[in-house]
Design a protein around this motif. Sequence first.
Motif, PDB file in Angstrom:
ATOM      1  N   ILE A  10       0.852  -1.182   0.000  1.00  0.00           N
ATOM      2  CA  ILE A  10       0.000   0.000   0.000  1.00  0.00           C
ATOM      3  C   ILE A  10       0.892   1.236   0.000  1.00  0.00           C
ATOM      4  O   ILE A  10       1.715   1.416   0.904  1.00  0.00           O
ATOM      5  CB  ILE A  10      -0.931   0.036   1.224  1.00  0.00           C
ATOM      6  CG1 ILE A  10      -1.797  -1.221   1.288  1.00  0.00           C
ATOM      7  CG2 ILE A  10      -1.800   1.285   1.192  1.00  0.00           C
ATOM      8  CD1 ILE A  10      -2.617  -1.337   2.560  1.00  0.00           C
ATOM      9  N   SER A  12       0.879   5.077   0.438  1.00  0.00           N
ATOM     10  CA  SER A  12       0.064   6.165   0.980  1.00  0.00           C
ATOM     11  C   SER A  12       0.786   7.486   0.779  1.00  0.00           C
ATOM     12  O   SER A  12       1.816   7.758   1.415  1.00  0.00           O
ATOM     13  CB  SER A  12      -0.204   5.936   2.469  1.00  0.00           C
ATOM     14  OG  SER A  12      -0.831   7.065   3.042  1.00  0.00           O
ATOM     15  N   GLU A  73      -6.006   1.309  -7.832  1.00  0.00           N
ATOM     16  CA  GLU A  73      -6.130   2.569  -7.120  1.00  0.00           C
ATOM     17  C   GLU A  73      -7.235   2.448  -6.073  1.00  0.00           C
ATOM     18  O   GLU A  73      -7.962   1.461  -6.025  1.00  0.00           O
ATOM     19  CB  GLU A  73      -6.374   3.707  -8.110  1.00  0.00           C
ATOM     20  CG  GLU A  73      -5.171   3.925  -9.023  1.00  0.00           C
ATOM     21  CD  GLU A  73      -5.392   5.024 -10.062  1.00  0.00           C
ATOM     22  OE1 GLU A  73      -6.253   5.895  -9.842  1.00  0.00           O
ATOM     23  OE2 GLU A  73      -4.693   5.001 -11.086  1.00  0.00           O
ATOM     24  N   ASP A  74      -7.339   3.483  -5.230  1.00  0.00           N
ATOM     25  CA  ASP A  74      -8.138   3.326  -4.006  1.00  0.00           C
ATOM     26  C   ASP A  74      -9.646   3.435  -4.207  1.00  0.00           C
ATOM     27  O   ASP A  74     -10.400   3.221  -3.258  1.00  0.00           O
ATOM     28  CB  ASP A  74      -7.682   4.335  -2.945  1.00  0.00           C
ATOM     29  CG  ASP A  74      -7.796   5.780  -3.423  1.00  0.00           C
ATOM     30  OD1 ASP A  74      -8.316   6.009  -4.527  1.00  0.00           O
ATOM     31  OD2 ASP A  74      -7.355   6.678  -2.679  1.00  0.00           O
TER      32      ASP A  74
END
Length: 278
Positions: A10, A12, A73-74
């Motif tokens: 991940i 961030s 993607e998120d």
Amino acid sequence: SEAASTKLYIFSDAAKNSNASSDVTDIRSYISTIKGFQSVTIILRDKNLGLANSIIDGVTRLCGEYGQAIILEDDLVTSPYFLRFMNDALDLYRNDDRVSSVSGYMYPIELPISEETFFCKAPHSWGWATWKSSWDLFNSDGCALLEKINNAKLTQEFEKNGPYSYLKMLKQQISGKNNSWYIRWYASCFLSEKWTLMSSRSLVKNIGIDGTGVHCASWKYDPFMGDTAQNPVKVDPISVLEREDVLNVFRKYNKKVERLRFVNFAHRLIGRLRGIYD
């Protein structure tokens, strides 16, 4: 089931400005709770890289370490069979130098094919995968890519593969009006004459076209939303070629997207005017 044997990374990004700091803090608190994978590695950026640089850095890092990567993607929701499809496709086409990527997303359209997969010249960015050998072709210099397309007189061919003006997108990236890594990836693959394996049924849906994200306005009428496959998509060897029957369906769909683009713009404009005069 494949998640349990999958290493999850991940990335961030850091806050773009002070207004985003609390949201980034909330996200980082959440991602620290994620379980269900073979391992979870969290990379916390200490400065804001932005969409393009963050993705380019992440894909480069993982392709360098593992020789391939699956990228989400998120704002994407996947079918339970997304990872199975991606892994099967990565394995089958690993040594085929005609193929540069695999896409898990498919438009909500009926395709005139019986096969579970087909090939397209334009890669997709909503749930995709690639190998290091292909990612090494990525050229981050938008000016150089545009010059090559123009010199080879390939502008019409470059434009025909999706519901956008890719030429306009590339020019806007060059001028700083967008921060698209994708348009440079597509142009790099296009100039190298590479293909993307597509699923005939979507294994991904994008829930971010609602105005809450940085890069997408709100679409009241979303032409991209559809159901995800609720059974496996089989990956068999198929011929690497362009399907004119599929392109014809794409062309009709692209016209629909263009019409809805104007409808959604008008809807947002009316909403803003109502806000001004109410």
